[in-house]
Design a protein around this motif. Structure first.
Motif, PDB file in Angstrom:
ATOM      1  N   ILE A  16     -77.197 -49.785 -53.757  1.00 22.31           N
ATOM      2  CA  ILE A  16     -76.327 -49.550 -53.116  1.00 22.31           C
ATOM      3  C   ILE A  16     -75.500 -50.754 -52.866  1.00 22.31           C
ATOM      4  O   ILE A  16     -75.849 -51.558 -51.931  1.00 22.31           O
ATOM      5  CB  ILE A  16     -76.476 -48.730 -51.823  1.00 22.31           C
ATOM      6  CG1 ILE A  16     -77.368 -47.357 -52.004  1.00 22.31           C
ATOM      7  CG2 ILE A  16     -75.108 -48.204 -51.082  1.00 22.31           C
ATOM      8  CD1 ILE A  16     -76.686 -46.505 -53.073  1.00 22.31           C
ATOM      9  N   PRO A  17     -74.465 -51.053 -53.594  1.00 23.08           N
ATOM     10  CA  PRO A  17     -73.770 -52.160 -53.667  1.00 23.08           C
ATOM     11  C   PRO A  17     -73.116 -52.702 -52.481  1.00 23.08           C
ATOM     12  O   PRO A  17     -72.870 -54.116 -52.468  1.00 23.08           O
ATOM     13  CB  PRO A  17     -72.737 -52.119 -54.883  1.00 23.08           C
ATOM     14  CG  PRO A  17     -72.422 -50.597 -54.821  1.00 23.08           C
ATOM     15  CD  PRO A  17     -73.669 -49.911 -54.539  1.00 23.08           C
ATOM     16  N   THR A  18     -72.511 -52.027 -51.626  1.00 22.16           N
ATOM     17  CA  THR A  18     -71.889 -52.483 -50.361  1.00 22.16           C
ATOM     18  C   THR A  18     -72.397 -51.756 -49.190  1.00 22.16           C
ATOM     19  O   THR A  18     -72.681 -50.483 -49.194  1.00 22.16           O
ATOM     20  CB  THR A  18     -70.251 -52.149 -50.533  1.00 22.16           C
ATOM     21  OG1 THR A  18     -70.105 -50.790 -50.346  1.00 22.16           O
ATOM     22  CG2 THR A  18     -69.867 -52.728 -51.669  1.00 22.16           C
ATOM     23  N   PRO A  19     -72.143 -52.206 -47.782  1.00 26.41           N
ATOM     24  CA  PRO A  19     -72.447 -51.673 -46.844  1.00 26.41           C
ATOM     25  C   PRO A  19     -71.465 -50.318 -46.428  1.00 26.41           C
ATOM     26  O   PRO A  19     -71.691 -49.403 -45.886  1.00 26.41           O
ATOM     27  CB  PRO A  19     -72.401 -52.537 -45.738  1.00 26.41           C
ATOM     28  CG  PRO A  19     -71.829 -53.630 -46.211  1.00 26.41           C
ATOM     29  CD  PRO A  19     -71.778 -53.788 -47.830  1.00 26.41           C
ATOM     30  N   GLU A  20     -70.166 -50.637 -47.340  1.00 25.92           N
ATOM     31  CA  GLU A  20     -69.067 -49.359 -47.092  1.00 25.92           C
ATOM     32  C   GLU A  20     -69.831 -48.058 -47.537  1.00 25.92           C
ATOM     33  O   GLU A  20     -69.491 -47.207 -47.417  1.00 25.92           O
ATOM     34  CB  GLU A  20     -68.008 -49.921 -47.800  1.00 25.92           C
ATOM     35  CG  GLU A  20     -67.315 -51.231 -47.134  1.00 25.92           C
ATOM     36  CD  GLU A  20     -66.656 -50.754 -45.891  1.00 25.92           C
ATOM     37  OE1 GLU A  20     -66.203 -49.547 -45.627  1.00 25.92           O
ATOM     38  OE2 GLU A  20     -66.244 -51.702 -45.066  1.00 25.92           O
ATOM     39  N   MET A  21     -70.269 -48.374 -48.925  1.00 29.00           N
ATOM     40  CA  MET A  21     -70.856 -47.158 -49.654  1.00 29.00           C
ATOM     41  C   MET A  21     -72.081 -46.632 -48.738  1.00 29.00           C
ATOM     42  O   MET A  21     -72.119 -45.258 -48.596  1.00 29.00           O
ATOM     43  CB  MET A  21     -71.405 -47.571 -50.706  1.00 29.00           C
ATOM     44  CG  MET A  21     -71.731 -46.441 -51.655  1.00 29.00           C
ATOM     45  SD  MET A  21     -72.153 -46.804 -53.560  1.00 29.00           S
ATOM     46  CE  MET A  21     -70.569 -46.886 -54.270  1.00 29.00           C
ATOM     47  N   ASP A  48     -59.730 -52.509 -47.660  1.00 32.61           N
ATOM     48  CA  ASP A  48     -59.737 -51.887 -46.381  1.00 32.61           C
ATOM     49  C   ASP A  48     -60.978 -51.023 -45.907  1.00 32.61           C
ATOM     50  O   ASP A  48     -61.442 -50.338 -46.619  1.00 32.61           O
ATOM     51  CB  ASP A  48     -58.528 -51.027 -46.099  1.00 32.61           C
ATOM     52  CG  ASP A  48     -57.095 -51.653 -46.168  1.00 32.61           C
ATOM     53  OD1 ASP A  48     -57.100 -52.917 -45.929  1.00 32.61           O
ATOM     54  OD2 ASP A  48     -56.061 -51.210 -46.513  1.00 32.61           O
ATOM     55  N   SER A  49     -61.464 -51.452 -44.873  1.00 31.57           N
ATOM     56  CA  SER A  49     -62.554 -50.641 -44.403  1.00 31.57           C
ATOM     57  C   SER A  49     -62.212 -49.169 -43.621  1.00 31.57           C
ATOM     58  O   SER A  49     -61.147 -49.226 -42.838  1.00 31.57           O
ATOM     59  CB  SER A  49     -63.663 -51.616 -43.514  1.00 31.57           C
ATOM     60  OG  SER A  49     -64.593 -50.820 -42.900  1.00 31.57           O
ATOM     61  N   GLN A  50     -63.169 -48.239 -43.995  1.00 33.52           N
ATOM     62  CA  GLN A  50     -63.019 -46.936 -43.435  1.00 33.52           C
ATOM     63  C   GLN A  50     -63.992 -46.707 -42.446  1.00 33.52           C
ATOM     64  O   GLN A  50     -64.073 -45.732 -41.673  1.00 33.52           O
ATOM     65  CB  GLN A  50     -63.091 -46.053 -44.613  1.00 33.52           C
ATOM     66  CG  GLN A  50     -62.116 -45.966 -45.552  1.00 33.52           C
ATOM     67  CD  GLN A  50     -60.528 -45.776 -45.087  1.00 33.52           C
ATOM     68  OE1 GLN A  50     -60.463 -44.987 -44.304  1.00 33.52           O
ATOM     69  NE2 GLN A  50     -59.670 -46.899 -45.340  1.00 33.52           N
ATOM     70  N   ALA A  51     -64.976 -47.557 -42.434  1.00 31.21           N
ATOM     71  CA  ALA A  51     -66.043 -47.449 -41.542  1.00 31.21           C
ATOM     72  C   ALA A  51     -65.917 -47.964 -40.165  1.00 31.21           C
ATOM     73  O   ALA A  51     -65.117 -49.158 -40.234  1.00 31.21           O
ATOM     74  CB  ALA A  51     -67.514 -48.041 -41.956  1.00 31.21           C
ATOM     75  N   PRO A  52     -66.542 -47.848 -39.096  1.00 29.87           N
ATOM     76  CA  PRO A  52     -66.477 -48.272 -37.715  1.00 29.87           C
ATOM     77  C   PRO A  52     -66.802 -49.512 -37.879  1.00 29.87           C
ATOM     78  O   PRO A  52     -67.558 -50.035 -38.766  1.00 29.87           O
ATOM     79  CB  PRO A  52     -67.025 -47.653 -36.813  1.00 29.87           C
ATOM     80  CG  PRO A  52     -67.424 -46.164 -37.286  1.00 29.87           C
ATOM     81  CD  PRO A  52     -67.201 -46.416 -38.904  1.00 29.87           C
ATOM     82  N   LYS A  53     -66.792 -50.751 -37.069  1.00 31.86           N
ATOM     83  CA  LYS A  53     -67.197 -51.847 -36.957  1.00 31.86           C
ATOM     84  C   LYS A  53     -68.607 -52.077 -37.329  1.00 31.86           C
ATOM     85  O   LYS A  53     -69.433 -51.388 -36.678  1.00 31.86           O
ATOM     86  CB  LYS A  53     -66.828 -52.655 -35.448  1.00 31.86           C
ATOM     87  CG  LYS A  53     -67.108 -54.087 -35.602  1.00 31.86           C
ATOM     88  CD  LYS A  53     -66.938 -54.824 -34.082  1.00 31.86           C
ATOM     89  CE  LYS A  53     -67.441 -56.291 -34.223  1.00 31.86           C
ATOM     90  NZ  LYS A  53     -68.653 -56.491 -34.655  1.00 31.86           N
ATOM     91  N   MET A  54     -69.141 -52.959 -38.174  1.00 31.43           N
ATOM     92  CA  MET A  54     -70.491 -53.080 -38.570  1.00 31.43           C
ATOM     93  C   MET A  54     -70.982 -54.195 -37.800  1.00 31.43           C
ATOM     94  O   MET A  54     -70.382 -55.126 -37.404  1.00 31.43           O
ATOM     95  CB  MET A  54     -70.395 -53.312 -40.063  1.00 31.43           C
ATOM     96  CG  MET A  54     -70.153 -52.194 -40.784  1.00 31.43           C
ATOM     97  SD  MET A  54     -69.948 -52.671 -42.735  1.00 31.43           S
ATOM     98  CE  MET A  54     -69.213 -51.155 -43.398  1.00 31.43           C
ATOM     99  N   ASP A  55     -72.349 -54.104 -37.644  1.00 31.83           N
ATOM    100  CA  ASP A  55     -73.050 -55.274 -36.971  1.00 31.83           C
ATOM    101  C   ASP A  55     -73.739 -56.040 -38.237  1.00 31.83           C
ATOM    102  O   ASP A  55     -74.569 -55.700 -38.877  1.00 31.83           O
ATOM    103  CB  ASP A  55     -74.322 -54.654 -36.136  1.00 31.83           C
ATOM    104  CG  ASP A  55     -73.704 -54.182 -34.806  1.00 31.83           C
ATOM    105  OD1 ASP A  55     -72.775 -54.538 -34.256  1.00 31.83           O
ATOM    106  OD2 ASP A  55     -74.267 -53.155 -34.477  1.00 31.83           O
ATOM    107  N   ILE A  56     -73.176 -57.330 -38.385  1.00 30.48           N
ATOM    108  CA  ILE A  56     -73.530 -58.278 -39.548  1.00 30.48           C
ATOM    109  C   ILE A  56     -74.840 -58.833 -39.172  1.00 30.48           C
ATOM    110  O   ILE A  56     -74.773 -59.513 -38.035  1.00 30.48           O
ATOM    111  CB  ILE A  56     -72.466 -59.234 -40.055  1.00 30.48           C
ATOM    112  CG1 ILE A  56     -71.179 -58.514 -40.087  1.00 30.48           C
ATOM    113  CG2 ILE A  56     -72.875 -59.970 -41.148  1.00 30.48           C
ATOM    114  CD1 ILE A  56     -70.985 -57.558 -41.003  1.00 30.48           C
ATOM    115  N   ASP A  57     -75.955 -59.003 -39.961  1.00 27.74           N
ATOM    116  CA  ASP A  57     -77.027 -59.664 -39.586  1.00 27.74           C
ATOM    117  C   ASP A  57     -78.051 -59.065 -38.764  1.00 27.74           C
ATOM    118  O   ASP A  57     -78.546 -59.640 -37.665  1.00 27.74           O
ATOM    119  CB  ASP A  57     -77.026 -61.214 -39.617  1.00 27.74           C
ATOM    120  CG  ASP A  57     -76.519 -62.011 -40.620  1.00 27.74           C
ATOM    121  OD1 ASP A  57     -76.877 -61.437 -41.844  1.00 27.74           O
ATOM    122  OD2 ASP A  57     -75.647 -62.874 -40.452  1.00 27.74           O
TER     123      ASP A  57
END
Length: 169
Positions: free
Chosen positions: A109-114, A84-93
């Protein structure tokens, strides 16, 4: 009783530090020195990380990724796929291109979530860009923290966003 005997009788008895007591205090002193040394080392690493990626004038330097074509074999990132993502919607690419302002980067840093969580923890961070493959050994990902969103630019293999709301205690 003499006055010196009366004062020693009224005050607590102090004994010289025994050899065992000396060893205990020596151990505490060594631990304190080790803790101070570890804190100093961590502060030095944090300072280098904060300064890395900057040149005089405050502009962010890029990892030797600038101008290189990213080859992505699968989707860059699917938000919420693994957890489950705790971050607001991310812009992919998408990269948030910021000209000037504050910025720093972190390797491995392994994930955009981190990356989003790291941005959330820094008050002056208002946006981030996560690089899936920055060409680093081991975990090849990198996180760029930024002072603003700037201009959104299509960039395969990058994920950008704003941090989750900060909680003030």
């Amino acid at each position: 009783m003499s006055p010196s005997q009366q004062s020693s009788a009224a005050s607590p008895a102090y004994e010289p530090i025994s050899e065992a007591g000396s060893q205990v205090w020596g151990r505490h002193r060594r631990r304190a020195v080790a803790a101070v040394a570890a804190a100093a080392a961590f502060t030095g690493v944090a300072a280098v990380a904060a300064l890395r990626g900057h040149r005089a004038g405050g502009q962010q330097l890029r990892h030797p990724l600038e101008g290189a074509a990213l080859q992505v074999k699968s989707a860059t990132w699917v938000q919420g796929e693994d957890f489950d993502s705790q971050a607001p919607k991310m812009d992919i690419d998408v990269e948030y291109v910021v000209d000037g302002g504050w910025g720093t980067n972190y390797d491995h840093i392994p994930t955009p979530e981190m990356c989003a969580a790291m941005c959330q923890g820094v008050d002056k961070c208002n946006a981030y860009t996560w690089v899936k493959d920055a060409g680093l050994p081991g975990c090849p990902s990198q996180c760029w923290l930024k002072s603003s969103v700037g201009v959104k630019k299509e960039a395969k293999g990058l994920v950008s966003g704003v941090p989750p709301p900060r909680k003030h205690f």
